[in-house]
Structures are given as structure tokens and as C-alpha cells.
Design an enzyme around this catalytic site. Structure first.
Site, mmCIF file in Angstrom:
data_model
loop_
_atom_site.group_PDB
_atom_site.id
_atom_site.type_symbol
_atom_site.label_atom_id
_atom_site.label_comp_id
_atom_site.label_asym_id
_atom_site.label_seq_id
_atom_site.Cartn_x
_atom_site.Cartn_y
_atom_site.Cartn_z
ATOM 1 N N ARG A 124 50.679 37.663 40.580
ATOM 2 C CA ARG A 124 52.320 37.698 40.027
ATOM 3 C C ARG A 124 51.435 36.275 38.413
ATOM 4 O O ARG A 124 50.741 36.074 38.399
ATOM 5 C CB ARG A 124 52.509 36.271 40.527
ATOM 6 N N ASP A 144 55.695 39.929 37.994
ATOM 7 C CA ASP A 144 57.298 39.559 38.079
ATOM 8 C C ASP A 144 57.477 40.034 38.475
ATOM 9 O O ASP A 144 58.669 40.794 38.376
ATOM 10 C CB ASP A 144 57.773 39.121 37.440
ATOM 11 N N LYS A 170 60.227 39.139 40.730
ATOM 12 C CA LYS A 170 61.793 38.366 40.556
ATOM 13 C C LYS A 170 62.378 38.863 39.349
ATOM 14 O O LYS A 170 63.260 38.441 39.265
ATOM 15 C CB LYS A 170 61.226 36.860 40.173
ATOM 16 N N GLY A 208 50.493 39.587 52.562
ATOM 17 C CA GLY A 208 51.017 38.337 53.345
ATOM 18 C C GLY A 208 51.609 37.845 52.681
ATOM 19 O O GLY A 208 51.715 35.644 53.331
ATOM 20 N N ARG A 230 55.212 35.133 53.812
ATOM 21 C CA ARG A 230 56.493 35.092 55.338
ATOM 22 C C ARG A 230 57.283 36.316 55.780
ATOM 23 O O ARG A 230 57.876 36.678 54.630
ATOM 24 C CB ARG A 230 57.049 34.319 55.526
ATOM 25 N N ARG A 248 63.153 40.644 50.771
ATOM 26 C CA ARG A 248 64.016 40.276 50.106
ATOM 27 C C ARG A 248 63.969 40.403 47.838
ATOM 28 O O ARG A 248 64.661 40.600 47.472
ATOM 29 C CB ARG A 248 64.093 38.787 50.460
ATOM 30 N N HIS A 306 48.246 27.187 58.620
ATOM 31 C CA HIS A 306 47.204 27.067 58.563
ATOM 32 C C HIS A 306 45.907 27.459 58.941
ATOM 33 O O HIS A 306 46.098 27.135 60.383
ATOM 34 C CB HIS A 306 46.143 25.983 57.189
ATOM 35 N N ASP A 307 44.614 27.969 58.607
ATOM 36 C CA ASP A 307 43.729 28.396 59.747
ATOM 37 C C ASP A 307 43.639 27.407 61.261
ATOM 38 O O ASP A 307 43.650 27.811 62.028
ATOM 39 C CB ASP A 307 42.317 28.220 59.068
ATOM 40 N N TYR A 361 46.501 27.193 63.105
ATOM 41 C CA TYR A 361 46.577 29.133 64.333
ATOM 42 C C TYR A 361 45.784 28.761 65.560
ATOM 43 O O TYR A 361 46.093 29.147 66.007
ATOM 44 C CB TYR A 361 46.403 30.362 63.216
ATOM 45 N N ASP A 410 41.141 32.866 59.323
ATOM 46 C CA ASP A 410 41.171 32.746 57.965
ATOM 47 C C ASP A 410 40.419 34.802 58.287
ATOM 48 O O ASP A 410 41.941 35.732 57.514
ATOM 49 C CB ASP A 410 41.043 32.408 57.179
#
Length: 409
Positions: free
Chosen positions: A51, A76, A78, A99, A101, A107, A142-143, A146, A172
Site C-alpha cells: 500500500r 492503492d 482505495k 490478512g 479483518r 469492502r 495480537h499473538d 490468541y 503468529d
């Protein structure tokens, strides 16, 4: 593979068993990039879609070893036509790794449905902590969080201290990256045998829980106590743990089997001692949990009588299953690891060499970390995606290229 896909270019020998496999990695941090690095190490042509502005890792891209053996373009997502550029790549790929969410890729217009509309055979790998469904699926994490919920973190450390944090290796990379790689390669095998593409939902909580399968079996059999520092493999056993030496170093002991235990006691110099010097010997303490505290005290005291290097020399060449605890900078110089080439130097960076090893399709570190956007022209040509040429270029494109980095044939 769809008719629109372009055959992968021929690659030189020695690039690994995945030579010819094309992978799109949507840039992120942590387990996704590591999984993509492993695929790249195995020979896949991995194109990382960075990105603008970078992933925010806080590390100079020149030192981000998880981006070795890859190529990078900047898109990009977006921007009005950003998704189309990624879909052009996905149309020509075998595997895509993301990776985000849950719901974010959809979207942005690059979710599984969008990609499979262009390439029904694509394996779409999703790397998250909580997974795609469940009460916590949309939450950050984070790891450490989890592995905490899986019960794995609660097993690590001494009984009188909080659980020890195992860096981010357990969640991770072991529970996340490695399970994603197994999943996408299994799905690719299915697709190439005449099946369809599919989505691989790799959640760190699932993989980490799966890693504890043997422990759950032992727990059910009554051979494991559900508390720290009380079991054979969690530091509760005095002949499976670590000990401080005279110089502040540490030795790791794993003398589980009787013959290794006896060798350990002999070389440590306490095989003929009783817990009170009564001459009864410590051999019988191996299976006598009541005697474990006394054994631990004697082993602790003995190790503190010599330095780490001195004890390393004592146990060298034996089957006592004892090893020095080395630091990250020391490990590459270990005689065994050096002889095997477990670590390698590339472009001035000492790093682990690709693993595992293959007799017919050897792997190597072919190129250093991909700099954001530096491979746009090559990827546009090799993958026949001309739309990439009008994509924004990252400012870091002006950075010097890795002198050992070459364009694909």
C-alpha cells in the site's frame, strides 16, 4: 487455471518445488508476510501488493527478511481502479493471501467472490487471529491474546510466576503462518486434481489449539496436570528444563529416557549421590516425583559450579541431551548449525536459510527483501498486467535495488 491465465515463465533450476506457482500477497504484518515468505522460499513467484506509505511495521524495508524472495508492486486499493489492478493479478495467480479483518477485503472489492469471478481456480488464503466467524472475529488482537484463549500460554512458565511470553513464535508463526501454508498448498493440490478454488480460513486460535493435541490427549489420560510447572515437558521435571551456569549463561537439559538420564547424571558428576549424600544414588529419582525437588536442587547447584562453555565441553559428543542456550547472535556460529548452513548471509543480513530441504528441488535466498514498488515493471510484463504500469509508485522506488535482485526471465 482459467483460460485467461498466462503460463508462468520458466524459472531457473534450484528455486524450489513451488517453481511456477504464482502467489499474490496483500501486504500486512506478522503471520501473512511470513507465510508468503515461506511460499517464496519454496520457489513460488510471490508478488506483494504494498500500500502507499508501507505497512507501518516500523522497520526499514531493507531489513524486513519476511519479504525476501518476493517482488513488490504498490497499489492503492482505495483508488477508483485499485481493486481492478489486484483482480488482474488474482486472475493470473494460483494463490492469494490476505490478512485483513473479516469483511475488509470484500469492502475493498478484492474478496473471495470478486476474485473467484475472475479466476474460479484461485486458492484464497485468509490469515486472521480470531477467524472469519465467532464473537471475537471483528475484534483486534495480537499473538499473546490468541494463544492466551487457547490454553497454550497458560502452560508456559514457572508455577510461581505469570505465564512466560514466547515472543510471537507460537501464535503468529506456528499456529498462524504454518497452518495457512499447509492449507493453501492442500487446496492448491485439490484444485489441480480437477477440483475448484476455495477459501482457506486460517485462524491463529485454531492452529495454536491444534498444536496442543498431544497435551490434550495426555490431559484426558490423567498424564498431564492442568497447571504450569508440574509436568514432564513444561519445566516441572528436573531433567527437562534449563539451568543457570557460573557465568550467568544457561544450559538446556532434555534427558527424558533412562539411558540419557543416566548419562546426564554421570557427566554432571552426581550419579552416585543421594539427596543427602547417603550414597543411595539419584538414578531412582527419575520416576519418583517426591524426590524431584531434591534432584532439582542438586542439579542447580552443580551447574553453577562451571561456566556455560565448560559444561558445553563436558557434554559434547554425548547422548545426555544437554545443550547450551545460545542467543540470536550466537546461534549462527554454533558448530552444528554452521556445518549444516542453517543460517545464511545475504546482502549483509544474517538470517535463517530456507527450510525444509529438498534433494531434487533445492531452495535458496535468491533476493533480499522486496522494496515497495520496485518490481512493478517486471511484474507487469511477466504476468501480462499492463494496468499495473499506471499504478502509483511508492517514494521508496528511488531506493537502490538489491544488487543481487534480477528480473524474471
Amino acid at each position: 487455471m482459467t483460460e485467461a491465465q498466462v503460463p508462468a515463465p520458466a524459472r531457473s533450476p534450484g528455486q524450489g518445488p513451488l517453481t511456477g506457482v504464482r502467489v499474490v500477497e496483500l501486504a500486512g504484518i506478522g503471520p501473512g508476510p511470513f507465510a508468503a515468505m515461506l511460499l517464496a522460499d519454496l520457489g513460488a513467484d510471490v508478488v506483494r501488493v504494498d500500500r502507499p506509505g508501507g505497512p507501518g511495521l516500523g522497520v526499514d524495508p531493507a531489513y524486513d527478511v519476511t519479504n525476501r524472495n518476493k517482488r513488490s508492486v504498490v497499489v492503492d486499493l482505495k483508488a477508483p481502479d485499485g481493486a481492478d489492478r489486484v483482480l488482474d493479478l488474482a486472475e493470473r495467480a494460483d494463490i492469494l493471501v490476505e490478512g485483513f479483518r473479516p469483511g475488509v477485503a470484500e469492502r475493498l472489492g478484492v474478496g473471495p467472490e470478486d476474485c473467484h469471478a475472475r479466476n474460479p481456480g484461485l486458492v484464497y488464503g485468509r490469515m486472521t487471529g480470531w477467524g472469519q466467524q465467532g464473537p471475537l472475529a471483528d475484534r483486534a488482537g495480537h499473538d499473546i491474546a490468541y494463544i492466551a484463549r487457547t490454553g497454550a500460554l497458560g502452560m508456559i512458565g514457572g508455577p510461581d510466576r505469570p505465564p512466560a511470553v514466547p515472543a510471537n513464535l507460537l501464535g503468529d508463526y506456528a499456529g498462524g503462518s504454518l497452518y495457512l501454508v499447509v492449507g493453501v498448498l492442500a487446496a492448491l493440490h485439490h484444485a489441480r486434481l480437477g477440483g475448484t478454488g476455495q477459501v482457506v480460513d486460517a485462524a491463529i486460535v485454531d492452529g495454536t489449539a491444534h498444536l496442543s493435541a498431544m497435551i490434550h490427549g495426555m490431559l484426558a489420560a490423567g498424564a498431564w496436570q492442568d497447571r504450569r510447572g508440574a509436568n514432564l515437558l513444561d519445566g516441572g521435571c528436573p531433567y527437562y528444563g534449563t539451568y543457570e551456569t557460573a557465568d550467568g549463561g544457561h544450559m538446556a537439559v532434555g534427558a527424558l529416557e533412562p539411558q540419557f538420564y543416566d548419562e546426564f547424571l554421570r557427566l554432571l558428576g552426581i550419579e552416585d549421590e543421594g539427596e543427602d549424600g547417603d550414597g543411595l544414588g539419584l538414578s531412582g529419582a527419575r520416576l519418583d516425583v517426591i524426590r524431584w525437588p531434591a534432584l532439582r536442587e542438586r542439579v542447580t547447584a552443580r551447574f553453577k559450579e562451571r561456566t556455560r562453555d565448560e559444561w558445553t565441553a563436558v557434554f559434547d559428543g554425548s547422548d545426555a541431551c544437554v545443550a547450551p542456550v545460545l542467543s540470536l547472535r550466537e546461534a549462527p556460529h554454533d558448530p552444528h548449525l554452521a556445518a549444516r548452513g542453517t543460517f545464511t548471509d545475504h546482502a549483509g543480513i544474517t538470517q535463517p536459510a530456507p527450510a525444509p530441504r529438498f534433494s531434487a528441488t533445492p531452495t535458496s535466498v535468491r533476493t533480499g527483501p522486496a522494496r515497495p514498488g520496485t518490481d512493478t515493471d517486471d511484474v507487469a510484463r511477466d504476468w501480462d498486467v499492463p494496468r499495473l504500469l499506471s499504478a502509483p509508485r511508492d517514494p521508496q522506488r528511488s531506493a537502490p535495488r538489491d544488487p543481487q535482485r534480477k528480473a524474471s526471465p
